[in-house]
Motif scaffolding. Structure first.
Motif, PDB file in Angstrom:
ATOM      1  N   ALA A 135       0.825  -1.205   0.000  1.00 15.95           N
ATOM      2  CA  ALA A 135       0.000   0.000   0.000  1.00 15.95           C
ATOM      3  C   ALA A 135       0.861   1.258   0.000  1.00 15.95           C
ATOM      4  O   ALA A 135       0.636   2.179  -0.793  1.00 15.95           O
ATOM      5  N   VAL A 136       1.870   1.278   0.866  1.00 13.09           N
ATOM      6  CA  VAL A 136       2.709   2.472   0.953  1.00 13.09           C
ATOM      7  C   VAL A 136       3.527   2.638  -0.337  1.00 13.09           C
ATOM      8  O   VAL A 136       3.705   3.742  -0.848  1.00 13.09           O
ATOM      9  N   SER A 137       4.013   1.526  -0.906  1.00 15.34           N
ATOM     10  CA  SER A 137       4.780   1.618  -2.152  1.00 15.34           C
ATOM     11  C   SER A 137       3.920   2.208  -3.262  1.00 15.34           C
ATOM     12  O   SER A 137       4.333   3.137  -3.969  1.00 15.34           O
ATOM     13  N   VAL A 138       2.721   1.658  -3.437  1.00 16.03           N
ATOM     14  CA  VAL A 138       1.832   2.141  -4.495  1.00 16.03           C
ATOM     15  C   VAL A 138       1.522   3.622  -4.274  1.00 16.03           C
ATOM     16  O   VAL A 138       1.649   4.440  -5.181  1.00 16.03           O
ATOM     17  N   GLY A 139       1.169   3.942  -3.007  1.00 20.12           N
ATOM     18  CA  GLY A 139       0.836   5.323  -2.695  1.00 20.12           C
ATOM     19  C   GLY A 139       1.985   6.263  -3.011  1.00 20.12           C
ATOM     20  O   GLY A 139       1.806   7.293  -3.673  1.00 20.12           O
ATOM     21  N   THR A 140       3.185   5.899  -2.572  1.00 17.35           N
ATOM     22  CA  THR A 140       4.331   6.781  -2.784  1.00 17.35           C
ATOM     23  C   THR A 140       4.680   6.892  -4.268  1.00 17.35           C
ATOM     24  O   THR A 140       5.035   7.958  -4.761  1.00 17.35           O
ATOM     25  N   PHE A 141       4.562   5.773  -4.998  1.00 18.26           N
ATOM     26  CA  PHE A 141       4.882   5.799  -6.430  1.00 18.26           C
ATOM     27  C   PHE A 141       4.012   6.827  -7.156  1.00 18.26           C
ATOM     28  O   PHE A 141       4.507   7.704  -7.850  1.00 18.26           O
ATOM     29  N   PHE A 142       2.704   6.715  -6.938  1.00 19.19           N
ATOM     30  CA  PHE A 142       1.813   7.610  -7.679  1.00 19.19           C
ATOM     31  C   PHE A 142       1.897   9.039  -7.149  1.00 19.19           C
ATOM     32  O   PHE A 142       1.809   9.986  -7.917  1.00 19.19           O
ATOM     33  N   LEU A 143       2.120   9.190  -5.851  1.00 21.09           N
ATOM     34  CA  LEU A 143       2.284  10.531  -5.304  1.00 21.09           C
ATOM     35  C   LEU A 143       3.507  11.207  -5.917  1.00 21.09           C
ATOM     36  O   LEU A 143       3.449  12.356  -6.361  1.00 21.09           O
TER      37      LEU A 143
ATOM     38  N   ALA B 234      15.540  18.862 -27.022  1.00 19.45           N
ATOM     39  CA  ALA B 234      15.989  17.573 -27.565  1.00 19.45           C
ATOM     40  C   ALA B 234      16.624  16.724 -26.471  1.00 19.45           C
ATOM     41  O   ALA B 234      16.384  15.512 -26.373  1.00 19.45           O
ATOM     42  N   GLN B 235      17.431  17.368 -25.628  1.00 18.83           N
ATOM     43  CA  GLN B 235      18.077  16.637 -24.530  1.00 18.83           C
ATOM     44  C   GLN B 235      17.024  16.041 -23.599  1.00 18.83           C
ATOM     45  O   GLN B 235      17.118  14.898 -23.172  1.00 18.83           O
ATOM     46  N   ARG B 236      16.019  16.869 -23.312  1.00 26.12           N
ATOM     47  CA  ARG B 236      14.936  16.437 -22.451  1.00 26.12           C
ATOM     48  C   ARG B 236      14.242  15.209 -23.017  1.00 26.12           C
ATOM     49  O   ARG B 236      13.977  14.232 -22.318  1.00 26.12           O
ATOM     50  N   GLU B 237      13.935  15.302 -24.345  1.00 28.33           N
ATOM     51  CA  GLU B 237      13.207  14.217 -24.980  1.00 28.33           C
ATOM     52  C   GLU B 237      14.026  12.935 -24.938  1.00 28.33           C
ATOM     53  O   GLU B 237      13.494  11.846 -24.676  1.00 28.33           O
ATOM     54  N   ALA B 238      15.314  13.054 -25.212  1.00 26.01           N
ATOM     55  CA  ALA B 238      16.195  11.878 -25.205  1.00 26.01           C
ATOM     56  C   ALA B 238      16.172  11.205 -23.840  1.00 26.01           C
ATOM     57  O   ALA B 238      16.069   9.968 -23.736  1.00 26.01           O
ATOM     58  N   LEU B 239      16.243  12.022 -22.781  1.00 21.21           N
ATOM     59  CA  LEU B 239      16.273  11.455 -21.425  1.00 21.21           C
ATOM     60  C   LEU B 239      14.924  10.817 -21.094  1.00 21.21           C
ATOM     61  O   LEU B 239      14.858   9.743 -20.491  1.00 21.21           O
ATOM     62  N   THR B 240      13.840  11.498 -21.520  1.00 17.40           N
ATOM     63  CA  THR B 240      12.501  10.962 -21.271  1.00 17.40           C
ATOM     64  C   THR B 240      12.384   9.553 -21.835  1.00 17.40           C
ATOM     65  O   THR B 240      11.881   8.633 -21.184  1.00 17.40           O
ATOM     66  N   ILE B 241      12.894   9.388 -23.078  1.00 18.67           N
ATOM     67  CA  ILE B 241      12.812   8.072 -23.709  1.00 18.67           C
ATOM     68  C   ILE B 241      13.738   7.086 -23.002  1.00 18.67           C
ATOM     69  O   ILE B 241      13.390   5.935 -22.740  1.00 18.67           O
ATOM     70  N   LYS B 242      14.923   7.575 -22.648  1.00 18.37           N
ATOM     71  CA  LYS B 242      15.892   6.696 -22.001  1.00 18.37           C
ATOM     72  C   LYS B 242      15.353   6.152 -20.665  1.00 18.37           C
ATOM     73  O   LYS B 242      15.555   4.983 -20.326  1.00 18.37           O
ATOM     74  N   LEU B 243      14.671   7.012 -19.922  1.00 23.53           N
ATOM     75  CA  LEU B 243      14.136   6.591 -18.617  1.00 23.53           C
ATOM     76  C   LEU B 243      12.796   5.883 -18.758  1.00 23.53           C
ATOM     77  O   LEU B 243      12.243   5.397 -17.768  1.00 23.53           O
ATOM     78  N   GLY B 244      12.263   5.857 -19.956  1.00 27.92           N
ATOM     79  CA  GLY B 244      10.977   5.192 -20.161  1.00 27.92           C
ATOM     80  C   GLY B 244       9.808   5.985 -19.651  1.00 27.92           C
ATOM     81  O   GLY B 244       8.743   5.430 -19.376  1.00 27.92           O
ATOM     82  N   LEU B 245       9.980   7.307 -19.527  1.00 25.31           N
ATOM     83  CA  LEU B 245       8.915   8.133 -18.956  1.00 25.31           C
ATOM     84  C   LEU B 245       7.812   8.399 -19.957  1.00 25.31           C
ATOM     85  O   LEU B 245       6.779   8.971 -19.615  1.00 25.31           O
ATOM     86  N   ASP B 246       8.040   8.020 -21.254  1.00 24.15           N
ATOM     87  CA  ASP B 246       7.012   8.233 -22.269  1.00 24.15           C
ATOM     88  C   ASP B 246       5.944   7.146 -22.219  1.00 24.15           C
ATOM     89  O   ASP B 246       4.889   7.271 -22.805  1.00 24.15           O
ATOM     90  N   ARG B 247       6.223   6.077 -21.458  1.00 20.19           N
ATOM     91  CA  ARG B 247       5.247   4.994 -21.359  1.00 20.19           C
ATOM     92  C   ARG B 247       4.098   5.410 -20.434  1.00 20.19           C
ATOM     93  O   ARG B 247       4.258   6.302 -19.596  1.00 20.19           O
ATOM     94  N   PRO B 248       2.933   4.732 -20.566  1.00 14.51           N
ATOM     95  CA  PRO B 248       1.828   5.035 -19.633  1.00 14.51           C
ATOM     96  C   PRO B 248       2.295   4.780 -18.194  1.00 14.51           C
ATOM     97  O   PRO B 248       3.114   3.885 -17.953  1.00 14.51           O
ATOM     98  N   LEU B 249       1.737   5.561 -17.273  1.00 15.25           N
ATOM     99  CA  LEU B 249       2.187   5.495 -15.878  1.00 15.25           C
ATOM    100  C   LEU B 249       2.016   4.090 -15.310  1.00 15.25           C
ATOM    101  O   LEU B 249       2.866   3.591 -14.575  1.00 15.25           O
ATOM    102  N   ILE B 250       0.900   3.447 -15.703  1.00 12.28           N
ATOM    103  CA  ILE B 250       0.623   2.137 -15.127  1.00 12.28           C
ATOM    104  C   ILE B 250       1.677   1.117 -15.585  1.00 12.28           C
ATOM    105  O   ILE B 250       2.090   0.234 -14.825  1.00 12.28           O
ATOM    106  N   VAL B 251       2.175   1.278 -16.800  1.00 14.40           N
ATOM    107  CA  VAL B 251       3.231   0.392 -17.308  1.00 14.40           C
ATOM    108  C   VAL B 251       4.521   0.646 -16.533  1.00 14.40           C
ATOM    109  O   VAL B 251       5.215  -0.279 -16.109  1.00 14.40           O
TER     110      VAL B 251
ATOM    111  N   PHE C 268       4.695   1.787 -13.600  1.00 13.85           N
ATOM    112  CA  PHE C 268       4.507   1.276 -12.243  1.00 13.85           C
ATOM    113  C   PHE C 268       4.783  -0.216 -12.195  1.00 13.85           C
ATOM    114  O   PHE C 268       5.530  -0.693 -11.338  1.00 13.85           O
ATOM    115  N   TRP C 269       4.225  -0.952 -13.145  1.00 13.33           N
ATOM    116  CA  TRP C 269       4.385  -2.403 -13.115  1.00 13.33           C
ATOM    117  C   TRP C 269       5.868  -2.764 -13.307  1.00 13.33           C
ATOM    118  O   TRP C 269       6.386  -3.673 -12.665  1.00 13.33           O
TER     119      TRP C 269
END
Lengths: 313, 606
Positions: free
Chosen positions: A18-26, A46-63, A65-66
């Motif tokens: 519960a705390v993990s899920v809560g903290t993740f989404f918070l 461009a730098q921002r976009e590259a990092l976003t893709i590298k960290l996988g932040l472009d994926r849906p949040l639920i993905v 999270f899993w």
């Protein structure tokens, strides 16, 4: 007993999830674009976009999270977004520092809190009780980091008894290690001493009024033996306070660690939160909650040993 | 106190209670000082725009790290801003942040606690779980994440602190509500058809608000500490003056300009100290309201002064050297806020070896106090004096406390009234029986175990092995009283003091326990002093009886003579009150017909 352990374990896992899920989404709701913190305001789009893709932040949040949760479940907290080092390794390096300071602080709290609380409780409204009450109010008033500042000025800068800042590994020098954690441990323990002493004082006064104490005395037991009976009946609340204090300091000693420049968990939290290094923060959160679960479990066993009536419930 | 006060209390308990606590609060030095400090700080925060000597962000380069001067009363900070002005504006920041925090915590925590405590059920379980979970969350991490994510939005950050502090309010409100809900008057209100919201407003709220106010004083202090800590770490706008940020700056320059650290630290320390003192003073006042040991004293207080120093009552039946116990002119007094109050006004009596003396009287007559004095175990605040307490030929009243204590458990045995509250709940029966044998009588572990087992068998416990290993809550009241009797006689005392030994027991068990006491007293030839309010018990086992009323002995005599023709009307009233009812009547008839012991079967038949 096995049923008890299984039940506590299950409750612990539920709390952990519960705390993990809560903290993740918070964290992901609060920090909408982590690349701002990680790259600073001067980075290009461009730098921002590259990092976003590298960290996988472009994926849906639920993905995302899993991805994080399935790894965390098997004990892998991933890599830091800042330096791409293993989160597990970073925590493993910092945790012993914090653990040694916090354990030392807890020992000091237990010793002084119980002694003061006992004396005040056995002699209510005596000179000593009033004095310790005065000290209690004053110490409770002052935040731990405020006290740290005073201690640094007095003992480290003026008297030079202790180093003002820094941490010495126990493998290098045991005395150096002790000296380096003394002032931080003292400043972290003061608040706890006050709370434990106050709690124990009130409990001792309440237990002392109970009939069985008079009966124990009527049997001819010495004052020392009677005090042990009283202490055993009075200590559960104070013990609970000690446990709460221990776990809350593991991730709550940030300011004190900053003042004494201790390379502990608090420092890791501080630096990671400033740049939004979410994997590190999540890792520390999970480790803290694991400590909460373990300490609460040990506390339950201890309370059951102290008062067998609790065991039945 | 006139009747109007009582009427007022009935009409609106909240109003009168609040007035009395508040007026008592401001009459204590700690209360008026802490309240004064807090009001002053609030005034400074509100009036900041008018009283601040300068713009807190105005930079005067010549004032950088300047010492106090006429222009800058407290000097200048590292960039030349006026410290006093920044301190005054910082007060505003601090109070505003604390207000957001406590309002958040109060508004979420207190109602949730009241509802959970009042209705229980699923909401209670869910809310309690959430409350525990919030306490398990590493709070500083959450705060720093929120700070990083919201670009250091301070009101939101302080509201988050408030959420983290909700469990404190929730727990207090829930616990208080639970206590009040179980009071009979709440059930009565419910039966009378009052709606739940009305009961909560009328009955629950008045009981919950006081601890909530105390919690608020403490929570405000904690909120200020956390706030300053966050600011110390550099969170918060650089343009908004704050104590925490000033402390950080002071820390960086503490070696060269220690005053920079002093001012904000002092401001924070004084403010939080005032809140803590206020909370603890209020807490003391609320706690004093609950009656404690004072009850006994006040019951007798009315008669105390009138009867003070009256001549001793009672009489001796034996020569001084023949008595096992001889108590001469015993007085017991309790300290009360309005001076000392005497509850036993000088009584004298004696008991021979092998004799059973009953001390009879109503609650508050001083009979238990007499027993505690003989044990030298009066509750705190109690004090006795006597011309002599002679036990087995020694005047123990003149012994030093240490010597006196040595008589306990060997020369004097004590059987208490309430069996369940007189055993230590944390230890097994076996341990509690063996500990005195080992430490007082210096027996080995095995000897002590054998004696304890023999004693338990002697008092009629069938399953000795199980009882030895049991904890007090695992055995019945009757069995617990047998255990206590075993403990009292294990040291083979010559004097046994029993304080209402059967009052808390079932009627059938009472008769058995009395029978047992009589047997043991006979077997060990002990002098037994038996305190009771029940003349039936006296009829059962006593040889002689003294009757106490309001701290005096009003009648002394042989039991049979007393029953046949008490001199005092009060004694006759007590006898008829005790023996009201068919079974007791029969008991009394048999008592007259034959011997006390024959009354046993009749009592059992009841």
């Amino acid at each position: 007993m096995i049923a008890f352990i299984a039940k506590r374990l299950a409750a612990g896992v539920v709390l952990l999830v519960a705390v993990s899920v809560g903290t993740f989404f918070l964290a992901h709701t609060a920090i909408t674009d982590p690349t701002v913190g990680l790259l600073g305001t001067t980075a290009t789009e461009a730098q921002r976009e590259a990092l976003t893709i590298k960290l996988g932040l472009d994926r849906p949040l639920i993905v995302q999270f899993w991805d994080w949760f399935s790894h965390a479940a098997i004990g892998d907290f991933g890599t830091s977004w800042r330096n791409f080092q293993s989160v597990n390794d970073q925590i493993a390096i910092k945790l012993p520092v914090t653990l040694s300071v916090v354990s030392f602080a807890t020992l000091l709290t237990a010793f002084f809190g119980i002694t003061l609380g006992m004396i005040a409780g056995l002699n209510p409204n005596s000179m000593l009780d009033r004095m310790s009450k005065g000290i209690t109010v004053v110490l409770f008033a002052l935040p731990g980091f405020w006290v740290s500042l005073v201690l640094v000025i007095w003992f480290a800068v003026n008297l030079r008894w202790f180093p003002a800042v820094g941490y010495v590994q126990p493998t290098q020098s045991i005395t150096g290690w002790l000296r380096s954690i003394t002032l931080p441990a003292v400043s972290l323990s003061l608040m706890g001493i006050v709370v434990v002493a106050e709690q124990l004082r009130n409990e001792v006064i309440a237990v002392n009024k109970q009939d069985f104490v008079r009966t124990l005395r009527s049997r001819g037991l010495s004052q020392g033996q009677v005090i042990i009976h009283i202490l055993r009946n009075a200590c559960p609340a104070a013990l609970t306070m000690l446990a709460i204090m221990f776990v809350s300091l593991l991730s709550g000693a940030i300011v004190v660690e900053a003042i004494f420049s201790l390379p502990g968990i608090g420092q890791l939290i501080n630096s990671s939160s400033q740049i939004g290094d979410i994997p590190v923060l999540l890792g520390i959160t999970v480790v803290s909650v694991i400590f909460v679960v373990i300490v609460n479990f040990l506390l339950d066993i201890a309370l059951g040993w102290i008062n067998p009536k609790v065991r039945v419930k | 106190m006139s009747t109007t006060a009582i009427v007022q209390e009935d009409a609106d308990p909240r109003a009168s209670k609040r007035q009395s606590i508040f007026s008592r609060f401001i009459r204590t030095p700690a209360g008026i000082i802490s309240l004064g400090v807090i009001l002053f700080i609030i005034a400074v925060a509100v009036l900041a725009p008018w009283i601040s000597p300068q713009d807190p962000n105005y930079v005067d380069l010549f004032a950088a790290k300047a010492p106090p001067s006429a222009e800058h009363w407290l000097g200048g900070d590292s960039t030349g801003r006026d410290i006093l002005s920044r301190l005054i504006w910082g007060t505003r920041t601090t109070l505003w942040g604390a207000l957001i925090t406590i309002v958040t915590a109060l508004v979420i925590g207190a109602p949730a606690g009241v509802v959970a405590g009042y209705f229980g059920g699923a909401f209670d379980r869910a809310a309690s779980w959430v409350s525990d979970a919030i306490q398990a969350i590493p709070g500083m991490i959450i705060l720093l994440v929120v700070a990083a994510g919201t670009r250091q939005n301070f009101p939101l950050l302080m509201a988050t602190v408030g959420v983290l502090l909700t469990p404190g309010y929730y727990r207090i409100a829930r616990a208080r509500t639970l206590t009040i809900r179980n009071e009979p008057f709440v059930a009565a209100a419910w039966v009378a058809g009052l709606s739940h919201p009305r009961i909560i407003v009328k009955h629950i709220f008045p009981g919950v608000y006081a601890p909530i106010i105390i919690q608020t004083a403490l929570a405000a202090g904690i909120a200020m500490g956390i706030q300053a800590g966050l600011q110390f770490l550099g969170i918060g706008s650089a343009n908004v003056p704050s104590w925490g940020a000033m402390m950080n700056e002071g820390f960086r320059f503490m070696l060269t300009s220690p005053l920079l650290l002093l001012w904000p630290s002092a401001a924070l320390g004084v403010t939080i100290a005032a809140l803590a003192v206020m909370g603890s003073t209020l807490g003391d006042l609320v706690r004093v309201r609950t009656p404690s040991a004072g009850k006994k004293a006040t019951a007798a207080a009315a008669t105390a002064n009138a009867a003070a120093r009256a001549p001793a009552t009672g009489a001796f039946a034996y020569d001084a050297d023949k008595a096992a116990v001889r108590v001469e002119n015993l007085r017991v007094a309790y300290a009360t806020p309005s001076g000392e109050s005497e509850v036993v006004h000088g009584i004298s009596f004696d008991v021979a070896p092998g004799e059973v003396l009953g001390i009879v009287g109503e609650s508050g007559s001083g009979k238990s106090q007499t027993v505690f004095s003989m044990l030298d175990l009066l509750p705190s605040g109690g004090r006795y004096e006597a011309d002599g307490i002679v036990i087995s030929g020694r005047d123990v009243a003149k012994l030093p406390a240490k010597e006196r204590a040595k008589l306990l458990g060997s020369e004097i045995g004590y059987i208490p009234q309430e069996p369940m509250s007189n055993l230590d709940p944390c230890y097994t029966i076996g341990f509690q029986l063996m500990q005195p044998l080992r430490s007082v009588h210096k027996k080995s572990r095995k000897e002590a175990r054998d004696i304890a087992r023999a004693m338990l068998e002697r008092v009629g416990i069938a399953d000795v092995d199980r009882v030895m290993k049991s904890y007090p809550f695992e055995i019945s009241g009757g069995m617990a009283q047998r255990v206590l009797i075993a403990g009292a006689i294990a040291g083979q005392p010559s004097v046994l003091l029993a304080d209402e030994p059967t009052t808390a027991l079932d009627v059938t068990v009472q008769a058995e326990v009395l029978e047992l006491l009589r047997e043991l007293q006979d077997e060990f030839h002990m002098a037994l002093v038996l305190v009771t309010h029940n003349f039936g018990v006296v009829a059962d086992i006593c040889d002689r009886v003294i009757v106490m009323r309001d701290g005096d002995i009003v009648e002394v005599g042989e039991v049979r003579e007393t029953f046949a023709g008490a001199k005092e009307p009060y004694t006759r009233d007590l006898i008829s009150a005790s023996l009201d009812g068919a079974a007791s009547r029969r008991e009394l008839d048999e008592e007259f017909a034959g011997k006390g012991a024959n009354a046993q079967p009749a009592a059992q038949g009841a």
